[in-house]
Structure formats: C-alpha cells, structure tokens
Design an enzyme around this catalytic site. Structure first.
Site, PDB file in Angstrom:
ATOM      1  N   CYS A 132      13.780  11.509   5.382  1.00 52.47           N
ATOM      2  CA  CYS A 132      14.128  11.016   6.595  1.00 52.47           C
ATOM      3  C   CYS A 132      15.661  11.058   7.831  1.00 52.47           C
ATOM      4  O   CYS A 132      15.501  11.389   8.168  1.00 52.47           O
ATOM      5  CB  CYS A 132      13.920   9.136   6.868  1.00 52.47           C
ATOM      6  SG  CYS A 132      14.296   8.275   5.828  1.00 52.47           S
ATOM      7  N   GLU A 158      10.678  16.602  14.481  1.00 55.74           N
ATOM      8  CA  GLU A 158      10.897  16.713  12.893  1.00 55.74           C
ATOM      9  C   GLU A 158      10.098  17.524  11.919  1.00 55.74           C
ATOM     10  O   GLU A 158       8.774  17.835  12.052  1.00 55.74           O
ATOM     11  CB  GLU A 158       9.885  14.890  12.127  1.00 55.74           C
ATOM     12  CG  GLU A 158      11.141  14.984  10.658  1.00 55.74           C
ATOM     13  CD  GLU A 158      10.462  13.567  10.046  1.00 55.74           C
ATOM     14  OE1 GLU A 158       9.173  12.758  10.179  1.00 55.74           O
ATOM     15  OE2 GLU A 158      11.272  12.232   9.447  1.00 55.74           O
ATOM     16  N   LYS A 186       0.990  -1.285   0.235  1.00 50.70           N
ATOM     17  CA  LYS A 186      -0.379  -0.238   0.029  1.00 50.70           C
ATOM     18  C   LYS A 186       1.282   1.334   0.006  1.00 50.70           C
ATOM     19  O   LYS A 186       1.604   1.440   1.441  1.00 50.70           O
ATOM     20  CB  LYS A 186      -0.915  -0.037   0.900  1.00 50.70           C
ATOM     21  CG  LYS A 186      -2.201   0.881   1.038  1.00 50.70           C
ATOM     22  CD  LYS A 186      -2.376   1.830   2.701  1.00 50.70           C
ATOM     23  CE  LYS A 186      -1.438   2.647   2.755  1.00 50.70           C
ATOM     24  NZ  LYS A 186      -1.631   3.857   1.869  1.00 50.70           N
ATOM     25  N   GLU A 213      10.104   1.545  10.054  1.00 50.51           N
ATOM     26  CA  GLU A 213      11.637   2.937   9.571  1.00 50.51           C
ATOM     27  C   GLU A 213      10.279   4.037   9.205  1.00 50.51           C
ATOM     28  O   GLU A 213       9.260   4.450   8.949  1.00 50.51           O
ATOM     29  CB  GLU A 213      11.464   2.340   7.868  1.00 50.51           C
ATOM     30  CG  GLU A 213      12.076   1.195   8.294  1.00 50.51           C
ATOM     31  CD  GLU A 213      13.408   0.932   8.227  1.00 50.51           C
ATOM     32  OE1 GLU A 213      13.961   2.235   9.198  1.00 50.51           O
ATOM     33  OE2 GLU A 213      14.165   0.529   7.890  1.00 50.51           O
TER      34      GLU A 213
HETATM   35  P1  NAD Z   1       2.790   8.556   7.075  1.00 48.91           P
HETATM   36  O1  NAD Z   1       2.705   7.829   8.768  1.00 48.91           O
HETATM   37  O2  NAD Z   1       1.576   9.831   7.320  1.00 48.91           O
HETATM   38  O3  NAD Z   1       1.906   7.556   5.996  1.00 48.91           O
HETATM   39  C1  NAD Z   1       2.418   6.336   5.832  1.00 48.91           C
HETATM   40  C2  NAD Z   1       1.778   5.547   5.174  1.00 48.91           C
HETATM   41  O4  NAD Z   1       1.238   5.015   6.003  1.00 48.91           O
HETATM   42  C3  NAD Z   1       1.073   5.623   4.111  1.00 48.91           C
HETATM   43  O5  NAD Z   1       1.399   5.373   2.753  1.00 48.91           O
HETATM   44  C4  NAD Z   1      -0.443   5.580   5.172  1.00 48.91           C
HETATM   45  O6  NAD Z   1      -1.586   5.824   3.935  1.00 48.91           O
HETATM   46  C5  NAD Z   1      -0.473   5.029   5.953  1.00 48.91           C
HETATM   47  N1  NAD Z   1      -1.142   5.284   7.097  1.00 48.91           N
HETATM   48  C6  NAD Z   1      -1.456   6.353   7.195  1.00 48.91           C
HETATM   49  N2  NAD Z   1      -2.653   5.736   8.345  1.00 48.91           N
HETATM   50  C7  NAD Z   1      -2.788   4.867   8.859  1.00 48.91           C
HETATM   51  C8  NAD Z   1      -2.529   3.568  10.094  1.00 48.91           C
HETATM   52  N3  NAD Z   1      -3.983   3.838  10.695  1.00 48.91           N
HETATM   53  N4  NAD Z   1      -3.016   2.421   9.335  1.00 48.91           N
HETATM   54  C9  NAD Z   1      -1.673   1.920   8.686  1.00 48.91           C
HETATM   55  N5  NAD Z   1      -1.111   2.415   7.728  1.00 48.91           N
HETATM   56  C10 NAD Z   1      -2.005   4.414   7.711  1.00 48.91           C
HETATM   57  O7  NAD Z   1       4.643   9.430   6.898  1.00 48.91           O
HETATM   58  P2  NAD Z   1       4.434  10.340   5.525  1.00 48.91           P
HETATM   59  O8  NAD Z   1       3.863  11.842   5.704  1.00 48.91           O
HETATM   60  O9  NAD Z   1       3.541   9.278   4.362  1.00 48.91           O
HETATM   61  O10 NAD Z   1       5.705  10.194   5.493  1.00 48.91           O
HETATM   62  C11 NAD Z   1       6.908  11.258   6.516  1.00 48.91           C
HETATM   63  C12 NAD Z   1       7.300  10.121   7.276  1.00 48.91           C
HETATM   64  O11 NAD Z   1       7.712   9.319   7.024  1.00 48.91           O
HETATM   65  C13 NAD Z   1       8.264  11.112   7.566  1.00 48.91           C
HETATM   66  O12 NAD Z   1       8.353  10.712   9.382  1.00 48.91           O
HETATM   67  C14 NAD Z   1       9.177  10.506   8.125  1.00 48.91           C
HETATM   68  O13 NAD Z   1      10.231  10.702   8.446  1.00 48.91           O
HETATM   69  C15 NAD Z   1       8.796   8.736   8.217  1.00 48.91           C
HETATM   70  N6  NAD Z   1       9.775   7.760   6.805  1.00 48.91           N
HETATM   71  C16 NAD Z   1      11.224   6.935   7.544  1.00 48.91           C
HETATM   72  C17 NAD Z   1      12.109   6.478   7.323  1.00 48.91           C
HETATM   73  C18 NAD Z   1      12.242   5.601   7.730  1.00 48.91           C
HETATM   74  O14 NAD Z   1      13.616   5.039   6.134  1.00 48.91           O
HETATM   75  N7  NAD Z   1      12.770   5.684   8.422  1.00 48.91           N
HETATM   76  C19 NAD Z   1      11.446   6.510   5.240  1.00 48.91           C
HETATM   77  C20 NAD Z   1      10.728   7.528   4.677  1.00 48.91           C
HETATM   78  C21 NAD Z   1       9.747   8.633   5.759  1.00 48.91           C
END
Ligand code: NAD
Length: 526
Positions: A279, A377, A170, A245
């Site tokens: 990230c 962040e 997803k 992650e």
């Molecule tokens: P987000 O948490 O808003 O969404 C991430 C994913 O989770 C999306 O696909 C979203 O639709 C899904 N999601 C949302 N609610 C959910 C739920 N209740 N259950 C299951 N899935 C759900 O994050 P974002 O805004 O898409 O990404 C940015 C964040 O990701 C930043 O905090 C960044 O640091 C982090 N990030 C971490 C890494 C890493 O490797 N550590 C890499 C890239 C991004």
C-alpha cells in the site's frame, strides 16, 4: 456488494502458492451462521479477558513474542508459500513489524489504560474531578488483505487484544493460512478460547460481520478503496465505527540536491518490494530535471539486475504477483500509458517462463497525469518517473491525486525536506526513506482522502481500540449546584457578573463581576 445469502457452507476455498500454482490447502468457508457464532463466542469470552487487566494481557502478549520468535522461520516460509514474497522480505517486512508491535502493545497497555485526569479551568467546575476512562469496544472485527498477510492482521489484533477486546479476524481469501497460524500462536501464548476467532471466506464472509443480527462493535478494515466504501456504507447503516486502511498512490519526490545513487536504489526497492504490491509502494516518482537523466539511467540499470522468481529461493529479490486479476491491472496500466506516449525502459511484460503470475520489474518514462498509470493504484512492479522544475510543481504533482496514504522526499537538506513534507497531503511523509514508517510501532499508520479514515499502530492505533468514557465525580456531594432552579431577576444579574468574572477583557471589570456574582452562592434554590 457481496451478501450473506451468497455464503454456502459447502463452499471450499482453495489456497494456492502464487509462484508454483501448488494447492496448499482446501478450507471450508464460513457461513453467515458461522460468522454469527464466532461473534457470539468472542462476545462471551471478552469480559473475562478484559477483567484480567492490562498487566496480565501484556504478559500473554510477551509470551506471544517468544512463541512467534521461536517459530519465525516456519512462519516466514508459510508467508512465502502463500503470498509469494521472498523469505527475507517475509522476515523483514512481516515478522519484525509483527513482533515489534506485540512488544509495543505489551509495553504500553497498562500506562495507556490508566485513567487520565482532566483539569477544569472554569471555577464553577472546580468542585469536580474528571477522568477519561478507556474501555474496550467489545468485539472488534478485523478484515485484512493478502499483500501483508501476517503483519497487517497481527499488528491490529495485538492492539485490540491489549486493550481488552475480543477479535473476530477475517483474512483475505488468498492468504487464510497465515491468519490461522497467527490464531494458533496466540492460543499457544495463552489467549483464551473465543478471544481470537478466525473466520475463513471471501467478501461475503466479511460482509456478515456487519449484516449479522448481532454485528461486531467496531470494524478495522484494510483493503481496496472500493471494498472500503462498501464496508463504510454497511457500517453507517448500523452506526458501527470503522477504521479504513485503504489504497495509495504514493509519490516520491527527488529534489535537486538529492544523492542520485541512494535515491535511485530507494526508488527501485520502494517500487518493487513485494512485487510492488504494497500500500506504501513508490507508485509515482518525480525527479528534479537537473538529475532526471542520471536518475532514470541508474533506476533502469538497477532494475535490470533484479533477480525475479520463486521467493522460496534465497537469492530471489522479486517474487510473483498474487493472482492473474492483479497482474492484468498492471498490464492494462502499462499498455494504456504506452498508447499515450510513455516509454518502457526495462520490463513491461509478463515473465511466462517463470510461471503464471510473474511480471517483470518495469521502469517507465514520458508519463503524465492524464495516464491511468499516474492516477490509479497500479499495485504491481512498475516505476513511472516524471521530471519537474520547481518544488512548487513537485508538491502540486504529489497532491494531484485522489489518494493520500504516504509520500517520500529525497534531499541532502533535512530542513528543506521537512518544510516540503508539511505541504504534502498524506498520512505519512518520510524524508530520505520510504515505506519503513509502517514498521515503526510508535508511528501512526493511515491515510487521508480516499486512502482511509482513522489510524492503526502507535498510541493513535490503541485509541481506535477503546471507547472513551468521561467519568465526572463531584467532590462536594452535599452541596446543591448554583445553576439549579430558583431563577430570579437578581440571579440573572449575578450571572451576568459571573460571565464578566470569567471572560471580561479588563481586570477591574472581572473583579466587579466576581463580587456581583458572589451573592449567588447564598441563593435559595428549589
Ligand atoms: P480487497 O478490498 O479486495 O479485500 C480486502 C478484504 O476485504 C479481504 O479480506 C476481502 O475478502 C474482504 N472483503 C471483500 N468484500 C467485502 C465486503 N463486501 N465486506 C467485507 N469484507 C469484504 O483488497 P485486497 O485486494 O485484498 O488488498 C489490496 C488493497 O488493500 C490495495 O488497494 C492496497 O493498497 C490495500 N491495502 C491498504 C493498506 C493500508 O494500510 N492502507 C495495507 C495493505 C493493503
């Protein structure tokens, strides 16, 4: 937390270009029933995929490398239109890590999955041969974010597939087209139908991975800390293993012997690549006071020269942010810091002349740890710089954070950098580089503290994609075991001797214990 009941099949997702606002596609979102169907299709397809063995799967992944390499320019253009980053960044930070990890997984899979012999030291266990078998979980649910819409899902999907799992992916609701393209290319390479399923939707679609009657067998989640905690809670209720992650607030430490020219260029690239939405971005920069003023001047000058605009234009260095919500987080962090005494040297404002989602690359000084800008962040193009006097202080500042994803240390003395790296609380510490650890397929990627649990990439990433089974095979099947029933005073005495034989400090006591226990071999058992 989003619930399954909020999913409606009639809902359509509108995918837009963050630079221009152009609508790229409208895609129906997956219902809870669609998610369940995808999981069941994946579950049905997985045993045959596992059965073809690692060598055949590696062949498919090598074919995928060919397919992706052939289509790299179109894929890079798609990434730019969907996520906004300059095309050169799409190539360097998305395509190359994706290709390299597919290559890595295809090269490693067979050796990694070979049964691993476990040696036994205890003489009682010498009649047995032990093996670790690494077997696929079954169906891995991969939930990914928008900031690296191609490389993050690809590196995770290829590792899962190489190990014999099927995947339901997803992607972020902001970047579904990259994931659909990935699925198409994997199928072109020979991944059978059902082995890679993609479901499109927002958080509710992701939540259905775990709330379904037949949930996935493991979740690999990449995203924010807030969502990561929700996923972890839902997974805990069903005892489904997770890799998380999550976010970071990566510190950069510039020691007094660092090359100011190199380190300032690194800080500017590390803070602004992908418009700061990485990230592993440099989110806080600590500079030794003896270099501070030269370093700040160099960063401000270099930042002022960056070309901001639509990433589709070849000369553009910083693209738009993904959406208004992320941009307003950045604005709030900078505004609050200014109110607390911070100074903006460059940037610090929206670039409305360029479009909806542009924020100027920003250098901020006079910051401290009471500011949100230094604690949460920011995930945008902001580089806050703060001086320090001693290494002790720098390590303390770096570790004064809820996060622990990565960090970087800049020095001419590698040994000094490596010594300091050991004291930094992070999943990765780089000496004289930042961010690029993500692109090293052999290196594990992941954080500590609020930055997550588990690892992706490298052997540790492959380890997350398998269940370890210990296979114990006795070499003397007709011999009953010494420890079986038929206990007696004499047997207890023999076993006391045996404990001495194994663990007594002195060799003569060991020998005596060994002789005493030998009679147990002739003991009559039930
Ligand atoms: P987000 O948490 O808003 O969404 C991430 C994913 O989770 C999306 O696909 C979203 O639709 C899904 N999601 C949302 N609610 C959910 C739920 N209740 N259950 C299951 N899935 C759900 O994050 P974002 O805004 O898409 O990404 C940015 C964040 O990701 C930043 O905090 C960044 O640091 C982090 N990030 C971490 C890494 C890493 O490797 N550590 C890499 C890239 C991004």
């Amino acid at each position: 937390m989003a619930t399954v009941s909020t999913i409606h099949s009639e809902t359509k997702l509108r995918v837009t270009n963050p630079a221009s606002g152009e609508v790229l596609a409208e895609i129906p979102t997956a219902t809870a029933a669609d998610v369940q169907t995808a999981i069941m299709r994946a579950r049905a397809a997985q045993p045959a995929w596992d059965a073809i063995g690692p060598r055949s799967r590696a062949r498919v992944l090598r074919k995928f490398v060919e397919v992706l390499n052939r289509q790299r320019s179109e894929v890079a253009a798609l990434i730019t239109s969907e996520a906004g980053k300059p095309e050169v960044e799409a190539l360097l930070t998305e395509l190359i890590p994706a290709l390299d990890s597919a290559q890595f997984c295809s090269d490693q899979a067979e050796r990694f999955l070979r049964p691993e012999h476990v040696q036994h030291a205890n003489p009682l266990m010498k009649t047995k041969k032990g093996y670790l078998l690494r077997q696929p979980h079954g169906v891995i649910g991969i939930i990914s974010p928008w900031n690296y819409p191609f490389s993050i899902p690809t590196t995770e999907v290829v590792a899962a597939l190489a190990m014999g799992n099927a995947v339901v992916l997803k992607p972020s609701e902001f970047t579904p087209l990259c994931a659909l393209r990935l699925q198409t290319m994997l199928r072109q390479a020979g991944v059978p139908n059902g082995v890679i399923e993609v479901v499109i939707g927002d958080g509710a679609t992701g939540a259905a991975f775990l709330s379904s009657a037949q949930p996935v067998d493991k979740i690999v989640f990449t995203g924010s800390v807030r969502t990561g905690k929700q996923v972890a809670q839902a997974a805990a209720a069903k005892l489904i293993p997770v890799v998380l992650e999550l976010g970071g607030k990566d510190p950069m430490i510039v020691l007094d012997d660092a090359d100011v020219e190199v380190a300032s260029s690194a800080a500017v690239w590390g803070a602004f690549v992908n418009a700061g939405q990485t990230c592993l971005s440099v989110e806080r920069c600590y500079v030794h006071r003896s270099l501070y003023s030269r370093f700040v001047t160099a960063c401000a000058e270099k930042t002022g020269k960056l070309r901001v605009g639509n990433g589709a234009l070849p000369e553009i260095e910083v693209g738009p942010m993904i959406h208004e919500r992320q941009l307003s987080v950045v604005e709030r962090h900078v505004r609050e810091a200014i109110a607390q005494g911070a100074k903006v040297l460059v940037g610090g404002e929206r670039l409305t002349n360029l479009g909806l989602n542009f924020y100027a690359p920003t250098v901020v000084t006079d910051v401290d740890h009471s500011m949100t800008l230094m604690r949460e962040e920011t995930f945008g193009p902001v580089l806050p710089i703060m001086p320090f006097d001693t290494e002790e202080e720098a390590a303390g500042l770096a570790n004064d954070s809820e996060f622990g994803l990565a960090a970087s240390i800049w020095t001419r003395d590698r040994a000094r950098g490596e010594a300091l790296a050991r004291r930094i609380q992070a999943g990765t510490v780089m000496v004289n580089d930042c961010i690029s650890g993500f692109a090293i397929s052999e290196a594990p990627h992941g954080g500590i503290k609020s930055s997550g649990i588990g690892r992706t990439h490298g052997r540790m990433g492959l380890e997350e994609m398998v269940r370890v089974k210990y296979l114990d095979s006795d070499l003397l099947p007709r011999m009953s075991k010494i420890w079986w029933y038929g206990y007696s005073q004499a047997f207890a005495e023999q076993m006391r001797g045996f404990v001495d034989f194994l663990f007594a400090g002195r060799w003569d006591k060991r020998l005596k214990g060994g002789l005493k226990s030998a009679a147990a071999l002739r003991r009559k058992k039930i």
